[in-house]
Design an enzyme around this catalytic site. Structure first.
Site, short mmCIF file in Angstrom:
data_model
loop_
_atom_site.label_atom_id
_atom_site.label_comp_id
_atom_site.label_asym_id
_atom_site.label_seq_id
_atom_site.Cartn_x
_atom_site.Cartn_y
_atom_site.Cartn_z
N ALA A 1 5.20 5.74 3.88
CA ALA A 1 6.53 5.58 4.48
C ALA A 1 6.64 4.26 5.24
O ALA A 1 5.81 3.95 6.09
CB ALA A 1 6.82 6.74 5.43
N LYS B 1 4.87 -5.99 7.34
CA LYS B 1 3.70 -5.44 6.65
C LYS B 1 2.39 -5.98 7.25
O LYS B 1 1.40 -5.25 7.37
CB LYS B 1 3.75 -5.74 5.15
CG LYS B 1 4.88 -5.05 4.40
CD LYS B 1 4.90 -3.54 4.59
CE LYS B 1 3.87 -2.78 3.81
NZ LYS B 1 4.06 -1.30 3.86
N TYR C 1 10.06 -8.97 6.03
CA TYR C 1 9.24 -7.93 5.38
C TYR C 1 7.75 -8.29 5.45
O TYR C 1 6.93 -7.44 5.87
CB TYR C 1 9.70 -7.71 3.94
CG TYR C 1 8.96 -6.61 3.23
CD1 TYR C 1 9.17 -5.27 3.57
CD2 TYR C 1 8.03 -6.88 2.23
CE1 TYR C 1 8.47 -4.25 2.93
CE2 TYR C 1 7.34 -5.88 1.59
CZ TYR C 1 7.57 -4.57 1.94
OH TYR C 1 6.86 -3.56 1.31
N ILE D 1 6.53 5.01 -5.41
CA ILE D 1 5.07 5.20 -5.43
C ILE D 1 4.73 6.59 -4.91
O ILE D 1 3.90 7.30 -5.50
CB ILE D 1 4.36 4.12 -4.58
CG1 ILE D 1 4.65 2.71 -5.14
CG2 ILE D 1 2.85 4.37 -4.54
CD1 ILE D 1 4.22 1.58 -4.22
#
Length: 319
Positions: free
Chosen positions: A82, A163, A159, A14
């Protein structure tokens, strides 16, 4: 917005598209990479049109605020992509995934605020929206839905935990300081690869084409063209109306829908069609990303996303 924008994680799938589109729009870009001596991170960025005069590379560590401060100095906007992106098993998830994601987000926001940056657009994920098994069955999941951390801890889903905690830490910082923060929550990002390395979403597509039976029910809510995801960040940076979270998918779909489209488009591959829906609690929606549409984003249709992604994989020899 002045013409200098910092892009963290610029060498990724991305991030590379963000840099390309910013350069095309006339911006000067401060692009951060993990290792400035690694050509796999830098060469494809340096070869972009406009890079010679308007691209500066910075080596950055999310846990080293001085390295972040150097990159954001003189920038009016920051697009923060990042993040450790490890879907599979890791030895120390807290140290390898959660800590860099959460502390890294706060460090970037701190450094940006101190440097006088006007706005930070940060990449969260649909993994901060789903899995959310207790969400009402008759309500479409969107920006008001948050991932169930207890469910994720029970299932060892590191994960989504990272997030979710990173995004919440970002909102906490914005609330405490009044800093201008906007979040983008992309789904599975697919499309033409710019970097030499493959990203996790494209690796997932390789798996499907090679007969993978994985169902990813806790990691899927829809897809978006990687260029559209990049443009979502830029529109959120440029448009003063943009605020809060922004779900970024061309439609809210089930994993079975995605697999069926791939199977229909590529009958010559060994795609395993699913017999049972693995996400019965997820309501489908064509306009799940209405907030981004209102900012002017036109999403690439699903079939085109998959075709462009597969052609890119074929040209690289992955399938």
């Amino acid at each position: 917005m002045s013409t200098v924008v910092c892009v963290t994680g610029a060498s990724g799938a991305i991030g590379s598209w963000v840099v390309l589109l910013l350069l095309q729009r006339g911006y000067t870009v401060h692009a951060t990479v993990q290792d400035i001596k690694d050509e796999n991170e830098t060469k494809h960025l340096e070869e972009m049109e406009g890079a010679k005069s308007r691209l500066r590379l910075f080596e950055m560590d999310l846990l080293d605020i001085d390295s972040i401060a150097a990159a954001v100095k003189g920038c009016s906007g920051v697009i923060h992509l990042a993040c450790p992106n490890i879907i599979g098993q890791v030895k120390d998830p807290e140290k390898q995934i959660v800590e860099p994601a959460v502390k890294g987000t706060v460090n970037v926001l701190k450094a940006a605020k101190e440097a006088g940056v006007e706005r930070v657009v940060a990449t969260s994920s649909i993994s901060a929206i789903t899995p959310s098994p207790n969400w009402p069955a008759d309500k479409i999941k969107g920006e008001d839905c948050w991932t169930d951390l207890d469910y994720c801890k029970e299932k060892g889903l590191h994960y989504p935990i990272a997030k979710t905690l990173a995004e919440k830490a970002g909102w906490e910082f914005a609330k405490e300081t009044g800093f201008d923060v906007v979040m983008i929550n992309p789904g599975t990002a697919l499309g033409p690869l710019i970097p030499p390395r493959i990203n996790s979403s494209m690796a997932m597509l390789v798996g499907i084409l090679k007969g993978d039976k994985e169902t990813y029910e806790d990691f899927f809510m829809g897809m978006a063209h990687v260029k559209d995801v990049a443009m979502a960040h830029i529109l959120a940076l440029e448009n003063k109306k943009a605020a809060g979270r922004h779900l970024c998918v061309e439609a809210i779909r089930h994993w079975i829908d995605f697999v069926d489209i791939v199977a229909d488009l590529y009958p010559q591959y060994n795609v395993v069609r699913l017999e049972h829906d693995t996400q019965p609690g997820l309501l489908r929606a064509k306009n799940g990303a209405q907030k981004l549409m209102d900012l002017g984003l036109e999403f690439t249709p699903a079939e085109q996303i998959i075709k462009e992604a597969v052609e890119s994989l074929k040209s690289r020899g992955y399938v």
